[in-house]
Write a protein that holds these residues in place. Structure first.
Motif, PDB file in Angstrom:
ATOM      1  N   ALA A  95      10.491  -8.461  -3.077  1.00 44.96           N
ATOM      2  CA  ALA A  95      10.166  -7.174  -2.751  1.00 44.96           C
ATOM      3  C   ALA A  95      11.637  -6.176  -1.668  1.00 44.96           C
ATOM      4  O   ALA A  95      11.388  -5.133  -2.060  1.00 44.96           O
ATOM      5  CB  ALA A  95      10.381  -6.862  -0.796  1.00 44.96           C
ATOM      6  N   ALA A 139      -1.915  -9.588  -1.205  1.00 45.23           N
ATOM      7  CA  ALA A 139      -1.292  -8.933  -0.010  1.00 45.23           C
ATOM      8  C   ALA A 139      -0.383  -9.663   0.820  1.00 45.23           C
ATOM      9  O   ALA A 139      -1.075 -11.000   1.345  1.00 45.23           O
ATOM     10  CB  ALA A 139      -2.353  -7.936   0.738  1.00 45.23           C
ATOM     11  N   GLY A 140       0.748  -9.574   0.680  1.00 40.42           N
ATOM     12  CA  GLY A 140       1.584 -10.645   2.176  1.00 40.42           C
ATOM     13  C   GLY A 140       2.340 -11.884   0.882  1.00 40.42           C
ATOM     14  O   GLY A 140       3.059 -12.896   1.484  1.00 40.42           O
ATOM     15  N   LYS A 142       3.917 -14.075  -1.656  1.00 43.57           N
ATOM     16  CA  LYS A 142       5.750 -14.011  -2.375  1.00 43.57           C
ATOM     17  C   LYS A 142       5.051 -13.295  -3.837  1.00 43.57           C
ATOM     18  O   LYS A 142       4.644 -13.662  -4.638  1.00 43.57           O
ATOM     19  CB  LYS A 142       5.754 -15.078  -2.574  1.00 43.57           C
ATOM     20  CG  LYS A 142       6.869 -16.080  -1.004  1.00 43.57           C
ATOM     21  CD  LYS A 142       8.056 -17.309  -1.480  1.00 43.57           C
ATOM     22  CE  LYS A 142       7.007 -18.254  -2.927  1.00 43.57           C
ATOM     23  NZ  LYS A 142       7.507 -19.699  -2.828  1.00 43.57           N
ATOM     24  N   GLY A 145       4.783  -7.954  -3.744  1.00 43.60           N
ATOM     25  CA  GLY A 145       4.524  -6.866  -2.856  1.00 43.60           C
ATOM     26  C   GLY A 145       4.312  -5.845  -3.759  1.00 43.60           C
ATOM     27  O   GLY A 145       3.268  -4.377  -2.934  1.00 43.60           O
ATOM     28  N   SER A 146       4.279  -5.013  -4.364  1.00 42.80           N
ATOM     29  CA  SER A 146       4.081  -4.490  -5.424  1.00 42.80           C
ATOM     30  C   SER A 146       2.620  -3.920  -5.652  1.00 42.80           C
ATOM     31  O   SER A 146       1.501  -3.331  -5.324  1.00 42.80           O
ATOM     32  CB  SER A 146       4.764  -4.021  -6.710  1.00 42.80           C
ATOM     33  OG  SER A 146       4.078  -2.608  -7.540  1.00 42.80           O
ATOM     34  N   ALA A 149       0.176  -4.790  -1.869  1.00 46.97           N
ATOM     35  CA  ALA A 149       0.471  -3.840  -1.517  1.00 46.97           C
ATOM     36  C   ALA A 149      -0.765  -2.959  -2.441  1.00 46.97           C
ATOM     37  O   ALA A 149      -2.098  -2.344  -1.145  1.00 46.97           O
ATOM     38  CB  ALA A 149       1.376  -3.175  -1.048  1.00 46.97           C
TER      39      ALA A 149
END
Length: 216
Positions: A95, A139-140, A142, A145-146, A149
Motif C-alpha cells: 500500500a 479488498a484488504g 496483501k 490495495g489498488s 479498493a
C-alpha cells in the motif's frame, strides 16, 4: 425486435466468452481498446451465426461513451443487456508503494468510468433491461490495495444502483465468477497452475442461466 447486448471489455476472457454465448440470440455491441482482438471475436461470432458491432473505444473517455450510447439509441432505440467486464488490473504492490499514476488509472477505469457508464446506459435499458457486474473480492488482501479498493468501489456503485432499481428496473445483477485463466488473473498469479482454473465459457453459460431465472 432485435435483442441487443452491450459488453464493455469484450475482447478477451469472460467478456469474449459472454459475447460468443449470446451471439445466437443477441446482436453484440463489443467494446474494448484492442481492435485486433475485437476483430477475432467478430469472426467467432459470425461462425455462430451472430452479428456484432465493434466499438474500439476507451471506457475512460466520457465523450467516447456518450457517442457510443447515442449511436445505440439512434440505431436500436434500446438495450436489453449490459455486461460490464472491463477492468484495469494494477500491478500488485504494498500500500505504501502504490504508483500514483497507476492508482489514478485504476480509479479512472474501475470507478469513474463505471459511474459514467451507469448514467449513460440506464436510459437505454429502461425498465426491462438487465445489467451485470462482476465481483472479484480482494479488498484488504496483501498487495491488492489498488485493484482491491477500486474493484470494491465499483461493486459498491453497482449495489447502490441495484437497490435503487429493485422495484422499477432495470434489473441489476452482481455475479462472482469462479477463478478463470484470464490475463487479469495471470498478472496477479503468474506462477499458478492454470489447468486447475475454470473455463470462461462455462462461467459465461452459468451467468447467463442465472439471468434467465425469474426475479426473486
Amino acid at each position: 425486435m432485435t435483442q441487443t447486448a452491450l459488453i464493455t471489455g469484450a475482447s478477451r476472457g469472460l467478456g469474449a466468452a459472454l459475447a460468443e454465448a449470446l451471439a445466437p440470440t443477441h446482436h453484440i455491441i463489443a467494446v474494448a481498446k484492442t481492435t485486433g482482438a475485437l476483430e477475432e471475436l467478430d469472426d467467432r461470432i459470425k461462425v455462430k451465426g451472430g452479428t456484432a458491432t465493434l466499438a474500439p473505444m476507451d471506457i475512460t473517455k466520457p465523450e467516447a461513451m456518450a457517442t457510443l450510447c447515442r449511436g445505440i439509441f439512434e440505431r436500436w432505440g434500446h438495450l436489453d443487456l449490459w455486461l460490464h467486464t472491463a477492468i484495469h488490473a494494477a500491478p500488485l504492490a504494498p500500500a505504501d508503494h502504490i504508483d500514483t499514476k497507476d492508482f489514478a488509472k485504476s480509479v479512472g477505469a474501475n470507478v469513474t468510468a463505471t459511474g459514467t457508464l451507469i448514467a449513460y446506459v440506464a436510459p437505454l435499458l429502461g425498465e426491462n433491461g438487465q445489467a451485470v457486474f462482476f465481483d472479484d473480492p480482494s479488498a484488504g488482501q496483501k498487495f491488492f490495495g489498488s485493484y482491491g479498493a477500486t474493484k470494491a468501489a465499483q461493486i459498491a456503485l453497482a449495489r447502490s444502483w441495484q437497490a435503487e432499481t429493485r422495484h422499477t428496473g432495470p434489473r441489476v445483477h452482481i455475479a462472482t465468477p469462479a477463478p478463470m485463466p484470464t490475463a487479469t488473473r495471470a498478472r496477479f498469479f503468474p506462477g499458478e497452475d492454470r489447468s486447475a482454473l475454470n473455463d470462461p465459457h462455462a462461467q459465461a453459460a452459468d451467468i447467463l442461466a442465472q439471468l434467465a431465472a425469474p426475479p426473486v
